[in-house]
Design a protein around this motif. Structure first.
Motif, mmCIF file in Angstrom:
data_model
loop_
_atom_site.group_PDB
_atom_site.id
_atom_site.type_symbol
_atom_site.label_atom_id
_atom_site.label_comp_id
_atom_site.label_asym_id
_atom_site.label_seq_id
_atom_site.Cartn_x
_atom_site.Cartn_y
_atom_site.Cartn_z
ATOM 1 N N VAL A 356 0.825 -1.207 0.000
ATOM 2 C CA VAL A 356 0.000 0.000 0.000
ATOM 3 C C VAL A 356 0.862 1.262 0.000
ATOM 4 O O VAL A 356 0.638 2.176 -0.802
ATOM 5 N N LEU A 363 -3.982 3.627 -2.389
ATOM 6 C CA LEU A 363 -4.773 2.755 -1.526
ATOM 7 C C LEU A 363 -4.620 3.086 -0.036
ATOM 8 O O LEU A 363 -5.265 2.447 0.807
ATOM 9 N N VAL A 367 -6.789 1.721 4.024
ATOM 10 C CA VAL A 367 -6.101 0.811 4.950
ATOM 11 C C VAL A 367 -7.064 0.215 5.978
ATOM 12 O O VAL A 367 -7.010 -0.977 6.284
#
Length: 430
Positions: A356, A363, A367
Motif C-alpha cells: 500500500v 490505496l 487501509v
C-alpha cells in the motif's frame, strides 16, 4: 470427526471458506412417542451465527411437528421420525431465507429487528436486505430477538484462538517454529484444526483444500522425478541471472526484512523466484486473480518456503491488485495455510504496508477497510493488529510512509478497541 459441508451446498469450490457440520440425528422411541434428536444442532447454529431455537423452530414449521425450543440438556427434539438428509435439505431453506445476504449470497449477516421488520445486515458487502416476513418463523424471530454481538464475537474469538494454537502445535511437530504456549502436539487441544479446515497441509485433515493440495503435490513430485519439468536451477550463475532479470520495482518490493535468525538471510533469491513466478503467471493469464491459490502454494512448497515467515510478506505484495479489499476473502483459505504464527502475521502486515505505502499509495485511504477484511477472515489476531497500529516502523517502508499508513488505520484500530471494550462490558453485566 464430524463431516463438514459448505454452508451453501450449491457451491462446489474447494476453497469456499464457510463451513458447517453436517446434521447428525438419531431417532428415539416408537409409536406415538417417536422423536428425532438433532445431536449437533447447537454447533451447526453457532456456525451459522444464529440461535439454535431459530433453527429447530424452522424445522418444526417445515415438518409440521412440535419441537422443544429451549432444552436445558441441549437435546434438540423434533417430534416424529426424520432422516438427517431430510433435515439437511430443510436447513438449506433456512440458510437461504434467514442467513444468506440477498445481494452477495455470503452468510456473514447479522439479524437486526426494527419496527416489525427483520433486516439482514451483511458484514461482507455492507448491504442490508429484508427477510421474508410471510414465513411463520419471522413472527417467532420478532418475538425472540437475538442478543446483539456478544455471543457471535466471543465464539469467533474462541475459534480464532483454537486455530492458532492448533497450527502452532502442527508447526512444532514439523520441526518449524515451536508453539508459543510450549505444548507438544500430544498435549491439550486438537491437532486436527477447526471446522473450517485450517490445519497444516501434512496434518492429516480431511478437508477439501488439504486433499486437493496433497493430491496435486504428489502429482508434482512424481512429475519432478520423471521429467524434472518443475525443477529450479539454484546454481550461483542461474540465481544471478534471475536476479538481474527482475524489474527494478519488483526488486524493491521484494527487499524483505534482513533478519537471519533462522538462516533465511542467505535465501533471498528463493523469495525473488517466488515473486517473479507469480508476476510472470499474472502477466501470462492477464490478471493476478486468475493465478490459482493451489498453484501458488505448490510453488512455495516446491521452493521449500511454504512454512517460512517471509513467504506471507512476498504474497502480500504480489497476489493483490488495486481491488485488494475484495480480493482478500477469496485468497483467505490459502493464506491461512501459510500464516501459522505471530511472526508470520507480522510479516504479512509488513508486506501489506509495503504494497500500500510504496506500490499503491492511492490505496492508503483504504487501509482500515483492508485491515477489516484481514481481521474478518481470521488472517491476523487482534493482539497483533493492535500492536502493529500502536507504533510506526521503518522495517518495510520509510518511517514517514509507515506513519501515513498507520494514520489511515486509526479508524479500524479504534473500532477494534471499542468492540473489545463493549464485549467485556457485556460479559461483566452478565
Amino acid at each position: 470427526m464430524v463431516e463438514s459441508v459448505n454452508i451453501r451446498r450449491d457451491v462446489k469450490d474447494a476453497f469456499y471458506r464457510y463451513k458447517m457440520e453436517k446434521i447428525q440425528s438419531k431417532i428415539e422411541g416408537k409409536g406415538n412417542g417417536i422423536k428425532t434428536v438433532i445431536v449437533n444442532l447447537h454447533n451447526v447454529a453457532d456456525q451459522l451465527a444464529r440461535p439454535p431455537n431459530y433453527v429447530i423452530k424452522y424445522f418444526g414449521f417445515e415438518l409440521g411437528a412440535q419441537t422443544n425450543i429451549d432444552p436445558k440438556d441441549d437435546r434438540w427434539i423434533v417430534n416424529g421420525a426424520h432422516e438427517a438428509s431430510k433435515l439437511q435439505d430443510h436447513l438449506d431453506g433456512f440458510i437461504n431465507k434467514f442467513v444468506l445476504c440477498k445481494d452477495c449470497k455470503n452468510p456473514e449477516t447479522v439479524i437486526n429487528c426494527k419496527d416489525g421488520d427483520i433486516i439482514l445486515d451483511c458484514k461482507a458487502c455492507g448491504q442490508r436486505s429484508h427477510a421474508d416476513l410471510r414465513h411463520k418463523l419471522a413472527s417467532f424471530i420478532l418475538k425472540n430477538q437475538p442478543k446483539k454481538g456478544k455471543k457471535d464475537k466471543s465464539t469467533k474469538k474462541a475459534d480464532r484462538k483454537a486455530r492458532k494454537e492448533a497450527e502452532a502445535r502442527g508447526a512444532a511437530a514439523d520441526g518449524d517454529e515451536p508453539a508459543e504456549n510450549g505444548n507438544s502436539p500430544g498435549e491439550s487441544g486438537s491437532d486436527q484444526g477447526n471446522d473450517d479446515g485450517d490445519v497444516d497441509v501434512d496434518g492429516g485433515s480431511d478437508d477439501e483444500l488439504t486433499k486437493k493440495i496433497n493430491a496435486q503435490a504428489k502429482e508434482l513430485a512424481e512429475s519432478e522425478q520423471k521429467e524434472h519439468e518443475w525443477s529450479v536451477d539454484m546454481s550461483e550463475e542461474a540465481v544471478k541471472a534471475r536476479a538481474n532479470a527482475l524489474p527494478e520495482d519488483l526488486k524493491q518490493a521484494l527487499a524483505l526484512d534482513e533478519e537471519a535468525q533462522d538462516g533465511e538471510g542467505q535465501e533471498d533469491s528463493v523469495y525473488d523466484v517466488l515473486g517473479k513466478w507469480i508476476d510472470d503467471a499474472a502477466k501470462e493469464k492477464g490478471d493476478i486473480n486468475k493465478v490459482a491459490d493451489v498453484d501458488i502454494y505448490l510453488k512455495a512448497k516446491e521452493l521449500g518456503i511454504e512454512s517460512k515467515h517471509r513467504t506471507p510478506a512476498v504474497l502480500a505484495q504480489t497476489i493483490f491488485s488495486k481491488n485488494i479489499v475484495k480480493e482478500i476473502e477469496p485468497r483467505a483459505s490459502m493464506l491461512k495455510k501459510l500464516i501459522t504464527s505471530e511472526r508470520h502475521e507480522k510479516a504479512f502486515l509488513g508486506g501489506i504496508e509495503r504494497f500500500v505505502g510504496n506500490d499503491h499509495p492511492e490505496l492508503v485511504a483504504q487501509v482500515s477497510s483492508i485491515l477489516l477484511q484481514i481481521y474478518e477472515n481470521d488472517l491476523v489476531s487482534e493482539d497483533t493488529l493492535k500492536a502493529w497500529g500502536a507504533k510506526a516502523s521503518k522495517k518495510y517502508v520509510d518511517l514517514q510512509t509507515s506513519r501515513k499508513v498507520r494514520k489511515s488505520a486509526e479508524k479500524f484500530i479504534e473500532w477494534l478497541e471499542n468492540a473489545e471494550s463493549d464485549e467485556e462490558s457485556d460479559e461483566e453485566s452478565d
